[in-house]
Design a protein around this motif. Sequence first.
Motif, PDB file in Angstrom:
ATOM      1  N   HIS A   1      22.973 -53.003 -18.918  1.00 29.55           N
ATOM      2  CA  HIS A   1      23.957 -53.504 -19.884  1.00 29.55           C
ATOM      3  C   HIS A   1      23.982 -52.636 -21.139  1.00 29.55           C
ATOM      4  CE1 HIS A   1      25.335 -57.088 -17.867  1.00 29.55           C
ATOM      5  NE2 HIS A   1      24.093 -57.490 -17.647  1.00 29.55           N
ATOM      6  N   ARG A   2      22.799 -52.209 -21.581  1.00 32.28           N
ATOM      7  CA  ARG A   2      22.726 -51.379 -22.786  1.00 32.28           C
ATOM      8  C   ARG A   2      23.440 -50.047 -22.570  1.00 32.28           C
ATOM      9  NH1 ARG A   2      17.349 -51.245 -23.301  1.00 32.28           N
ATOM     10  NH2 ARG A   2      17.294 -53.165 -24.503  1.00 32.28           N
ATOM     11  N   ALA A   3      23.298 -49.476 -21.387  1.00 29.12           N
ATOM     12  CA  ALA A   3      23.955 -48.200 -21.097  1.00 29.12           C
ATOM     13  C   ALA A   3      25.472 -48.338 -21.173  1.00 29.12           C
ATOM     14  CB  ALA A   3      23.528 -47.697 -19.717  1.00 29.12           C
ATOM     15  N   ILE A   4      26.015 -49.387 -20.555  1.00 26.02           N
ATOM     16  CA  ILE A   4      27.470 -49.583 -20.580  1.00 26.02           C
ATOM     17  C   ILE A   4      27.953 -49.875 -21.995  1.00 26.02           C
ATOM     18  CG2 ILE A   4      29.340 -51.078 -19.826  1.00 26.02           C
ATOM     19  CD1 ILE A   4      27.976 -51.374 -17.159  1.00 26.02           C
ATOM     20  N   ASP A   5      27.248 -50.753 -22.698  1.00 33.22           N
ATOM     21  CA  ASP A   5      27.690 -51.145 -24.031  1.00 33.22           C
ATOM     22  C   ASP A   5      27.686 -49.963 -24.994  1.00 33.22           C
ATOM     23  OD1 ASP A   5      28.049 -53.735 -23.206  1.00 33.22           O
ATOM     24  OD2 ASP A   5      26.125 -54.464 -23.988  1.00 33.22           O
ATOM     25  N   ARG A   6      26.722 -49.061 -24.864  1.00 28.44           N
ATOM     26  CA  ARG A   6      26.651 -47.923 -25.781  1.00 28.44           C
ATOM     27  C   ARG A   6      27.686 -46.861 -25.437  1.00 28.44           C
ATOM     28  NH1 ARG A   6      22.330 -47.430 -29.184  1.00 28.44           N
ATOM     29  NH2 ARG A   6      21.695 -49.538 -29.801  1.00 28.44           N
ATOM     30  N   LEU A   7      27.975 -46.696 -24.157  1.00 35.32           N
ATOM     31  CA  LEU A   7      28.966 -45.701 -23.757  1.00 35.32           C
ATOM     32  C   LEU A   7      30.386 -46.209 -23.967  1.00 35.32           C
ATOM     33  CD1 LEU A   7      27.243 -44.371 -20.540  1.00 35.32           C
ATOM     34  CD2 LEU A   7      27.705 -43.038 -22.596  1.00 35.32           C
TER      35      LEU A   7
END
Length: 215
Positions: free
Chosen positions: A23-29
């Motif tokens: 989730h963190r990867a998607i939210d940051r990108l």
Amino acid sequence: MLLIEIFVPRGALSEEEQEALGHRAIDRLMVEDDSHAMDIINAQRAITQVLVHEPSTWVLGQRPTADPANPPRYLVRVTVPASWRKEMSSHVVEILTDVLAETERAAGRDPERVRREPHAVLLVDGISEGGIGIHGNAMSSLDLTELVSRPYRDNTSIHPAPEPPQGKLIDPICGMSVDLNASTLTLVHEGTLYGFCHGLCRRAFADEHGVPLSN
């Protein structure tokens, strides 16, 4: 982004930590800021997937042999259309390295390991034209641009985008604010000057409105 694969040693992260990492990867990108319209960001998120793998065997080349789980190692592979790869690589590597550092910090480990030593290797792979299939059809980069921009374009046909600030133009394809200067990609249609963040947006607009790219 189409696919983000994150390889971690078996047992290094719990299921909850793996899910939080995804989730963190998607939210940051796919950050919700003023760079792109929300319609574009939501459309991009809809076709972005993150897989976290725990390989049964992980052999490291260093000598003496190291335990891959102490500290955790990361191998990240990001798959994008080939025509996007060069432009996106620096941004993607920087953002995902930050994401891995946050994951280490949340686990109570030294977050700087991923920058100080080669504990995080990131690969940005480009898929050649026609090598991506969605809705049962092989899609080019231009097709993908059309896919993710269509909700925004349909919405602004009903509710036009607000006027941009002085010295800026709003990309009519993706809603991104672009500076108006000598290097800006532009087209003139029916007496109006349009600016574009990328050549694909410019080409999509030209195709839709029958405007020559030499304009």
